[in-house]
Design a protein around this motif. Structure first.
Motif, mmCIF file in Angstrom:
data_model
loop_
_atom_site.group_PDB
_atom_site.id
_atom_site.type_symbol
_atom_site.label_atom_id
_atom_site.label_comp_id
_atom_site.label_asym_id
_atom_site.label_seq_id
_atom_site.Cartn_x
_atom_site.Cartn_y
_atom_site.Cartn_z
ATOM 1 N N GLN A 28 0.843 -1.192 0.000
ATOM 2 C CA GLN A 28 0.000 0.000 0.000
ATOM 3 C C GLN A 28 0.877 1.240 0.000
ATOM 4 O O GLN A 28 2.039 1.189 0.407
ATOM 5 N N GLN A 29 0.294 2.340 -0.448
ATOM 6 C CA GLN A 29 0.995 3.615 -0.393
ATOM 7 C C GLN A 29 0.100 4.660 0.249
ATOM 8 O O GLN A 29 -1.123 4.584 0.173
ATOM 9 N N THR A 30 0.735 5.624 0.893
ATOM 10 C CA THR A 30 -0.005 6.718 1.503
ATOM 11 C C THR A 30 -0.417 7.700 0.412
ATOM 12 O O THR A 30 0.412 8.145 -0.374
ATOM 13 N N MET A 31 -1.704 7.984 0.358
ATOM 14 C CA MET A 31 -2.252 8.934 -0.603
ATOM 15 C C MET A 31 -3.329 9.743 0.086
ATOM 16 O O MET A 31 -3.646 9.502 1.253
ATOM 17 N N LEU A 32 -3.910 10.669 -0.626
ATOM 18 C CA LEU A 32 -5.088 11.393 -0.167
ATOM 19 C C LEU A 32 -6.318 10.799 -0.816
ATOM 20 O O LEU A 32 -6.271 10.365 -1.967
ATOM 21 N N VAL A 33 -7.407 10.805 -0.094
ATOM 22 C CA VAL A 33 -8.711 10.544 -0.681
ATOM 23 C C VAL A 33 -9.466 11.858 -0.624
ATOM 24 O O VAL A 33 -9.631 12.452 0.446
ATOM 25 N N ALA A 34 -9.859 12.323 -1.794
ATOM 26 C CA ALA A 34 -10.631 13.569 -1.895
ATOM 27 C C ALA A 34 -12.080 13.214 -2.175
ATOM 28 O O ALA A 34 -12.363 12.370 -3.026
ATOM 29 N N GLU A 35 -12.972 13.839 -1.444
ATOM 30 C CA GLU A 35 -14.407 13.708 -1.678
ATOM 31 C C GLU A 35 -14.928 15.099 -1.996
ATOM 32 O O GLU A 35 -14.785 16.021 -1.196
ATOM 33 N N LEU A 36 -15.511 15.249 -3.167
ATOM 34 C CA LEU A 36 -16.113 16.520 -3.565
ATOM 35 C C LEU A 36 -17.623 16.343 -3.597
ATOM 36 O O LEU A 36 -18.132 15.385 -4.194
ATOM 37 N N LEU A 37 -18.331 17.247 -2.943
ATOM 38 C CA LEU A 37 -19.785 17.176 -2.806
ATOM 39 C C LEU A 37 -20.425 18.247 -3.676
ATOM 40 O O LEU A 37 -20.222 19.442 -3.451
ATOM 41 N N PHE A 38 -21.170 17.793 -4.672
ATOM 42 C CA PHE A 38 -21.795 18.691 -5.638
ATOM 43 C C PHE A 38 -23.311 18.698 -5.454
ATOM 44 O O PHE A 38 -23.965 17.692 -5.712
#
Length: 135
Positions: A28-38
């Motif tokens: 696994q690698q460290t990443m960001l999870v982005a959630e955009l709410l429209f």
């Protein structure tokens, strides 16, 4: 809700150079999870159709994140402080895994701004969180 999430997202986009490091499992690698709410209302009615949202994704999101993303349909609500009423609306949740780099954060901000301009929206909620990811 959208406004609160938008303010939380702004704090992360503007004030965080990087999030706390995680200890990920092998593979696994460290990443960001982005959630955009429209939100999809324009005024008091549904104004962003499925077709219009699909075109927006094709024109604004996919070129910035061509490696993949997930889109979920949802129902959101927030308190309209100018009118003092609870507003409920159909919504879309966009989920993207990305490296924690300024370029990716800038792309997320550009997507949010493009949506606000195209569909006359006050805000787009943005949530960023660190995650251990494998594909």
């Amino acid at each position: 809700m959208i406004r609160i999430l938008f303010l939380a997202g702004l704090a992360c986009l503007g004030g965080c150079a990087s999030l706390m490091p995680l200890s990920c499992s092998p593979g696994q690698q460290t990443m960001l999870v982005a959630e955009l709410l429209f939100g999809r209302n324009i005024g008091d009615r549904l104004g962003v159709s499925e077709a219009a949202f699909g075109r927006f994704v094709d024109e604004e999101v996919t070129p910035r994140f061509p490696d993949g993303l997930t889109i979920l349909a949802g129902q959101g609500q927030y308190r309209d402080t100018t009118r003092g009423v609870l507003v409920r609306e159909q919504a879309k949740l966009l989920v993207i895994a990305l490296k924690d780099e300024p370029e990716g954060r800038a792309k997320l901000a550009a997507i949010a701004e493009a949506y606000k301009q195209r569909f006359n929206q006050q805000s787009v909620g943005t949530i960023l969180k660190p995650a251990c990811i494998s594909f």
